[in-house]
Design a protein around this motif. Structure first.
Motif, mmCIF file in Angstrom:
data_model
loop_
_atom_site.group_PDB
_atom_site.id
_atom_site.type_symbol
_atom_site.label_atom_id
_atom_site.label_comp_id
_atom_site.label_asym_id
_atom_site.label_seq_id
_atom_site.Cartn_x
_atom_site.Cartn_y
_atom_site.Cartn_z
ATOM 1 N N ARG A 124 0.807 -1.203 0.000
ATOM 2 C CA ARG A 124 0.000 0.000 0.000
ATOM 3 C C ARG A 124 0.856 1.276 0.000
ATOM 4 O O ARG A 124 0.476 2.298 -0.578
ATOM 5 C CB ARG A 124 -0.888 -0.039 1.257
ATOM 6 N N LEU A 127 1.405 3.277 -3.138
ATOM 7 C CA LEU A 127 0.330 4.145 -3.646
ATOM 8 C C LEU A 127 0.453 5.552 -3.084
ATOM 9 O O LEU A 127 -0.107 6.504 -3.626
ATOM 10 C CB LEU A 127 -1.036 3.569 -3.262
ATOM 11 N N GLU A 128 1.161 5.661 -1.975
ATOM 12 C CA GLU A 128 1.268 6.957 -1.295
ATOM 13 C C GLU A 128 2.626 7.613 -1.516
ATOM 14 O O GLU A 128 2.965 8.582 -0.842
ATOM 15 C CB GLU A 128 1.033 6.763 0.213
ATOM 16 N N ASP A 180 8.103 0.329 -7.689
ATOM 17 C CA ASP A 180 6.676 0.295 -7.337
ATOM 18 C C ASP A 180 6.153 1.593 -6.749
ATOM 19 O O ASP A 180 5.267 1.581 -5.892
ATOM 20 C CB ASP A 180 6.386 -0.840 -6.336
ATOM 21 N N ARG A 182 3.810 4.293 -7.045
ATOM 22 C CA ARG A 182 2.630 4.475 -7.893
ATOM 23 C C ARG A 182 1.950 5.830 -7.715
ATOM 24 O O ARG A 182 0.872 6.063 -8.220
ATOM 25 C CB ARG A 182 1.663 3.316 -7.647
ATOM 26 N N GLY A 183 2.592 6.723 -6.985
ATOM 27 C CA GLY A 183 2.081 8.090 -6.890
ATOM 28 C C GLY A 183 2.625 8.909 -8.049
ATOM 29 O O GLY A 183 3.038 8.354 -9.075
#
Lengths: 346, 87
Positions: A124, A127-128, A180, A182-183
């Motif tokens: 997670r 994502l941040e 990885d 992803r932001g």
């Protein structure tokens, strides 16, 4: 009591510097505190932060004779080149087909920075988190090699990955894919200030809470025939040495490499008890800004683009940076005479 | 000559797929060999370089191209035809 004594008492009465604990974000208007929890680099002094710091301590100079094709046709033949660079030692064939040298440098620096930070973006957290890097030239070696192929050698076909290799955001994109993140993943190009502006944006993202951590910094790899020839044209290059603060300075010297940091939310870093560096404490990014005055190329008015404005950029006056190049300084001196009132008093 | 084109074409594709040329069957598709769209474009570039031919392949719409990439057999046949046309 003499003045000296008075001063000493004042020092003693002052409370000890607070430990790393920061006031809660609410107390800072919702703004997060930003820590640097990782660093990585590739440059002429060494591969990695430890090698680089050792070279600095030893007073070793990274500038030397340039070595690449057609260097004998250049009048400027010195630079801070990363010699004996062997991408095969770090990347597979598929990666080398996609990575220009500026991306290769970035990937190694990013890997080192992430390893020091001890962050894993696969879940997670990815994502941040994002990546904002700076570069002015991007994949200049790729441009150079392929222009040579089609213009000089008369070839009518180039490799299909020329575009993904040379684009300025290639390094940021590959870092985001490899680790990885992803932001947001993008690149800032503002000449020699590119990486500085990239770090300013990354800092703002973490401080505002928009991201937990950001990879930031930048890279450059302009040391090839076309790259140095272009700089020759500007007539700002030294042919013998880099000595910017000496009265007999005669120009600047080009280098290549990458520097990448992990900017992380202070509380997030604290929560996982991250204490980077031998000293055990965080590096702390206090503030960053970069404002242009939009008055044309070649220099700034000297007030950091503030033009007397108040409000959203209140600290621009304190963030004025001295232009790095001699021509910039000369122009600045002229501006200083012309617009004395807008010049920051310091 | 024709068999030389056949072998060299398969060798290029095999290198891209990181397989031994003997493992490639004529009915296999690029996807079955693990070659994605970028790998395919790279293979086509390598084939063009090897034989000094121009392959009519548009990566936007591979199925609309004159160059049949549906299987390894089709690719080899198309390359052989282009090399023969070059004379």
């Amino acid at each position: 009591m003499n003045a000296k004594r008075k001063h000493a008492d004042k020092d003693r009465d002052r409370p000890a510097a607070p430990a790393v604990a920061a006031p809660p974000a609410e107390a800072r208007g919702g703004l997060r505190r930003v820590a640097i929890t990782g660093a990585g680099t590739v440059n002429a002094l060494g591969l990695g932060v430890a090698d680089t710091m050792k070279a600095l301590r030893d007073g070793r100079c990274g500038i030397g004779e340039l070595k690449f094709r057609d260097v004998e046709r250049l009048s400027v033949r010195i630079g801070a080149q990363v010699h004996n660079w062997e991408p095969e030692a770090y990347f597979n064939r598929q990666q080398i087909a996609l990575y220009d040298k500026f991306t290769q440098f970035t990937m190694l620096a990013a890997k080192e920075a992430i390893a020091q930070a001890g962050l894993d973006f696969a879940g997670r957290l990815g994502l941040e988190c994002g990546v904002i890097l700076g570069t002015a030239g991007g994949g200049l070696n790729t441009w150079d090699e392929n222009y040579r192929a089609v213009y000089e050698e008369g070839k009518n076909r180039v490799h299909p990955f020329v575009v993904p290799k040379l684009m300025n955001n290639a390094a940021a994109s590959h870092v985001s894919m490899e680790f990885d993140l992803r932001g947001p993943a993008f690149t800032v190009a503002t000449a020699c200030a590119s990486s500085n502006h990239a770090m300013g944006l990354a800092f703002q993202m973490v401080r505002s809470g928009a991201a937990r951590a950001m990879l930031t910094g930048g890279s450059e790899a302009m040391l090839c025939f076309g790259g140095v020839k272009a700089w020759e044209g500007l007539r700002v290059m030294s042919k013998d040495a880099c000595r910017p603060f000496s009265a007999n300075r005669n120009g600047m010297v080009q280098g290549e490499g990458a520097g990448v940091f992990v900017f992380e939310d202070w509380d997030h870093a604290r929560a996982r008890r991250r204490h980077p560096g031998r000293g055990g404490g965080f590096r702390h990014v206090r503030r960053r800004a970069g404002h242009r005055d939009a008055l044309g190329t070649g220099g700034r008015t000297g007030d950091g683009g503030r033009d007397g404005r108040r409000g959203p950029q209140p600290r621009a006056d304190r963030l004025y940076q001295r232009p790095r190049h001699r021509d910039g300084r000369q122009r600045q001196d002229r501006m200083r005479r012309r617009r004395p009132r807008l010049w920051p008093s310091r | 000559m024709t068999s030389d084109v056949h072998d060299r074409t398969l060798a290029i594709i095999a290198e891209q797929a990181m397989l031994d040329p003997s493992e490639i069957q004529p009915q296999m598709t690029p996807a079955e060999l693990g070659i994605d769209s970028l790998g395919l474009v790279e293979s086509i570039f390598a084939i063009e370089e090897a034989f000094d031919i121009s392959i009519p392949f548009n990566a936007n719409e591979p199925s609309q191209s004159d160059f049949d990439i549906s299987s390894m057999g089709a690719i080899v046949a198309a390359v052989e035809k282009l090399v023969a046309a070059k004379g």
